[in-house]
Design an enzyme around this catalytic site. Structure first.
Site, mmCIF file in Angstrom:
data_model
loop_
_atom_site.group_PDB
_atom_site.id
_atom_site.type_symbol
_atom_site.label_atom_id
_atom_site.label_comp_id
_atom_site.label_asym_id
_atom_site.label_seq_id
_atom_site.Cartn_x
_atom_site.Cartn_y
_atom_site.Cartn_z
ATOM 1 N N HIS A 27 0.831 -1.208 0.000
ATOM 2 C CA HIS A 27 0.000 0.000 0.000
ATOM 3 C C HIS A 27 0.862 1.253 0.000
ATOM 4 O O HIS A 27 0.583 2.213 -0.706
ATOM 5 C CB HIS A 27 -0.939 0.006 1.213
ATOM 6 C CG HIS A 27 -2.243 -0.673 0.945
ATOM 7 N ND1 HIS A 27 -2.364 -2.030 0.875
ATOM 8 C CD2 HIS A 27 -3.483 -0.165 0.685
ATOM 9 C CE1 HIS A 27 -3.627 -2.340 0.604
ATOM 10 N NE2 HIS A 27 -4.324 -1.225 0.483
ATOM 11 N N LYS A 41 -10.143 -8.189 7.402
ATOM 12 C CA LYS A 41 -10.862 -8.535 8.630
ATOM 13 C C LYS A 41 -10.792 -7.359 9.589
ATOM 14 O O LYS A 41 -9.826 -6.585 9.552
ATOM 15 C CB LYS A 41 -10.293 -9.801 9.270
ATOM 16 C CG LYS A 41 -8.905 -9.617 9.878
ATOM 17 C CD LYS A 41 -8.512 -10.821 10.687
ATOM 18 C CE LYS A 41 -7.109 -10.716 11.241
ATOM 19 N NZ LYS A 41 -7.030 -9.960 12.501
#
Lengths: 186, 280
Positions: A40, A105
Site C-alpha cells: 500500500h 478482517k
C-alpha cells in the site's frame, strides 16, 4: 446469515457495488489483487509521483493478505485476511483512484468508511484465521509487483466462490456496529 | 551435569515450529466447539463452524491454520544441572526456527528494524525468555504469536487505589477497544503486579495455561470469571460481527509489586492458537 448467497464477479460492476448491503453473504469469483502494509505504501507513493500503479485500480478488489509459501505443486499456501485498519490511512487515496472493493478482517476507521460512501466502494470481511480453508478457493496466483517484499508482494489471484460478508456498504452500513448493538448486554 | 547437544535443541525448536503451525491444540479446539454450542448469533455460529473446519483441514493436510505464522516466542526453563554442548541455547533455538519456518513452508514475518522494515527472510530472531530452575532437564514452550492479536495488547500503571475494579475496567476496556481486530473469539492474558516489564511478560506467559482449566489461586479464579463475563457482555462476538463468544477464557498471573504500583498488562491471543511444548 444462512439463506441467500449473493454471487459477485470481480472486477466489480458499478451496479453490484450499489446493490450490496452490510450483512450480505457473498461468494466472490474472478480476478483480485493482494496488497498489505508495505505494498500500500508503495502504491500510494507511485500514485503521488504520477506513476502507474502495478495494476489498473478501476473496478478492482484488493485482498489484504500475506500468504504462506506454496508447497511444490500447490497454487498458494494458507491465505486468510489480515487486519484491515492498518491500511485505513491509504484507503481514501486508492478509492479515489478507482478501487471498488477491499477484503480483510476487522473494522475500519470513520475516515475509511466515509471514503467508501464518497467514492462508492465496499469492504468485505473474510474469516480471520481460516487461512487453510480459504486457500482452497484460490485457483491461481502470480506475483506481479514488489517481489522483494516476499509475503507482502502484490499478487494477481483468480478466485472461485471466495466466501465473505459485506461489512461496509456505500450507504455507511456497518456490520460490526450493527452486530455488536444487537448482542451486547448492558 | 547433564549434557544436551546443540543439535538436539535445534531439532526440538524446529519440530515445535513446524508441528504447531498446522495442529490446533486440543484445549483450543474444545473451547471453540463449546463456544459453537452456546453461540446465539447465527452468523457467529457459522463463523465458529468455519474455524472448526479450518482446524480439521489444517491438521489433515498439514497446512498452516493461519497465514500469519507469527513471531516465534519461546519460554525456556533450563535446569541448573543441564548444559548445552557445542553452542548457546539462543543460537540453537534461532537455528531451529530458521529451519522449521523454511522446511514447513511457513511465512517469514520478521523485519530487521521497526522503521526500515527489511524482512530477515528466515523469521529470526526468535523471542526467547530463559529461566533457570532446579534439575537437569530443559523444558521448551513455544508459541507462534500473530501480529493481529499482539497489536491489541495494552499496559497500564494503575494506582493501588484503583484496586480490583480498576483492573477489571482496564482489561475489559482493552478488549472493547480491540473490537473485531484481534480475531475473536480470543483468550485474554493478564499480567498483574511486578514492574512495567514483568506485567507484560506475565500476560504473555499466562497464555500457555490450558484453556478451560481453573486458576489454582481461588481469588484470581473469581477475578478471571468476572472479567470473562463482562467481556462477553460486550457483544463483540466471533470476528466482531456480534454474538456471545468474544473471549473463550481469561488467564491471570500475578506477582509482588512496589507499594506505589499496580501494573496491569493485557496480551490477547487469537483463536488460531499455535503452541506446543517439549521437555529434553
Amino acid at each position: 446469515m444462512s439463506g441467500t448467497i449473493i454471487r459477485v464477479e470481480s472486477p466489480l460492476a458499478e451496479e453490484a457495488v450499489e446493490s450490496l448491503r452490510a450483512g450480505d453473504v457473498v461468494r466472490i469469483s474472478g480476478v483480485i489483487y493482494t496488497a498489505r502494509d508495505a505494498a500500500h505504501k508503495r502504491i500510494v507513493e507511485a500514485l503521488d509521483a504520477g506513476q502507474a500503479p502495478p495494476f489498473e485500480l478501476a473496478g478492482q478488489i484488493v485482498y489484504y493478505v500475506g500468504p504462506t509459501p506454496a508447497r511444490p505443486g500447490e497454487v498458494i499456501g494458507s491465505a486468510g485476511p489480515t487486519t484491515s485498519y492498518r491500511m485505513d490511512s491509504y484507503t481514501p487515496r486508492l478509492l479515489e483512484a478507482g478501487l471498488k472493493g477491499m477484503i480483510g478482517k476487522g473494522n475500519r476507521s470513520p475516515a475509511a468508511v466515509e471514503a467508501m460512501k464518497r467514492f462508492r466502494a465496499v469492504y468485505f470481511a473474510a474469516v480471520g484465521g481460516a487461512g487453510a480453508l480459504i486457500s482452497k478457493r484460490i485457483k491461481s496466483s502470480e506475483i506481479i509487483a514488489y517481489e522483494d517484499l516476499g509475503a507482502e508482494a502484490v499478487r494477481r489471484l483468480v478466485v472461485e466462490d471466495f466466501p465473505a460478508i459485506v461489512a461496509n456498504d456505500i450507504l455507511g452500513g456497518d456490520i460490526f456496529e450493527a452486530g455488536r448493538k444487537k448482542y451486547q448486554r448492558l | 551435569m547433564r549434557k544436551i547437544e546443540f543439535q538436539t535443541i535445534v531439532d526440538a525448536a524446529k519440530e515445535l515450529c513446524a508441528r504447531s503451525a498446522s495442529d490446533l491444540p486440543a484445549d483450543m479446539e474444545r473451547a471453540l466447539a463449546a463456544a459453537r454450542a452456546r453461540e446465539i448469533s447465527p452468523a457467529g455460529a457459522e463463523i465458529l463452524d468455519a474455524l472448526l473446519e479450518n482446524a480439521r483441514v489444517a491438521r489433515d493436510e498439514k497446512r498452516p491454520i493461519c497465514q500469519d505464522t507469527g513471531v516465534a516466542v519461546f519460554f525456556i526453563e533450563k535446569g541448573a544441572e543441564a548444559v548445552v554442548a557445542g553452542g548457546t541455547l539462543t543460537d540453537a533455538v534461532n537455528e531451529g526456527v530458521r529451519r522449521g519456518y523454511e522446511e514447513a513452508f511457513l511465512r517469514k514475518s520478521i523485519v530487521r528494524g521497526p522503521l526500515d522494515r527489511v524482512n530477515t527472510k528466515d523469521n529470526t530472531p526468535a523471542v526467547i525468555h530463559l529461566e533457570e530452575v532446579p534439575g537437569d532437564r530443559i523444558s521448551i514452550r513455544f508459541m507462534a504469536k500473530g501480529g493481529g492479536c499482539e497489536n491489541m495488547s495494552r499496559l497500564a500503571m494503575l494506582t493501588p487505589a484503583d484496586g480490583r475494579e480498576g483492573v477489571i475496567r482496564f482489561v475489559v476496556g482493552a478488549v472493547d477497544a480491540a473490537g473485531a481486530n484481534p480475531c475473536p473469539p480470543i483468550v485474554v492474558g493478564v499480567g498483574m503486579g511486578g514492574t512495567f516489564e514483568v506485567a507484560a511478560l506475565l500476560a504473555k506467559k499466562s497464555l500457555f495455561r490450558e484453556i478451560g482449566s481453573p486458576n489454582p489461586d481461588s481469588a484470581l479464579d473469581s477475578l478471571e470469571r468476572e472479567i470473562l463475563e463482562r467481556i462477553n457482555d460486550l457483544g463483540i462476538g466471533p470476528q466482531g460481527m456480534g454474538g456471545a463468544a468474544t473471549a473463550l477464557a481469561v488467564h491471570v498471573l500475578s506477582h509482588p509489586c512496589h507499594i506505589a504500583s499496580l501494573p496491569v498488562a493485557v496480551n490477547i491471543e487469537c483463536h488460531a492458537h499455535r503452541s506446543a511444548e517439549v521437555v529434553l
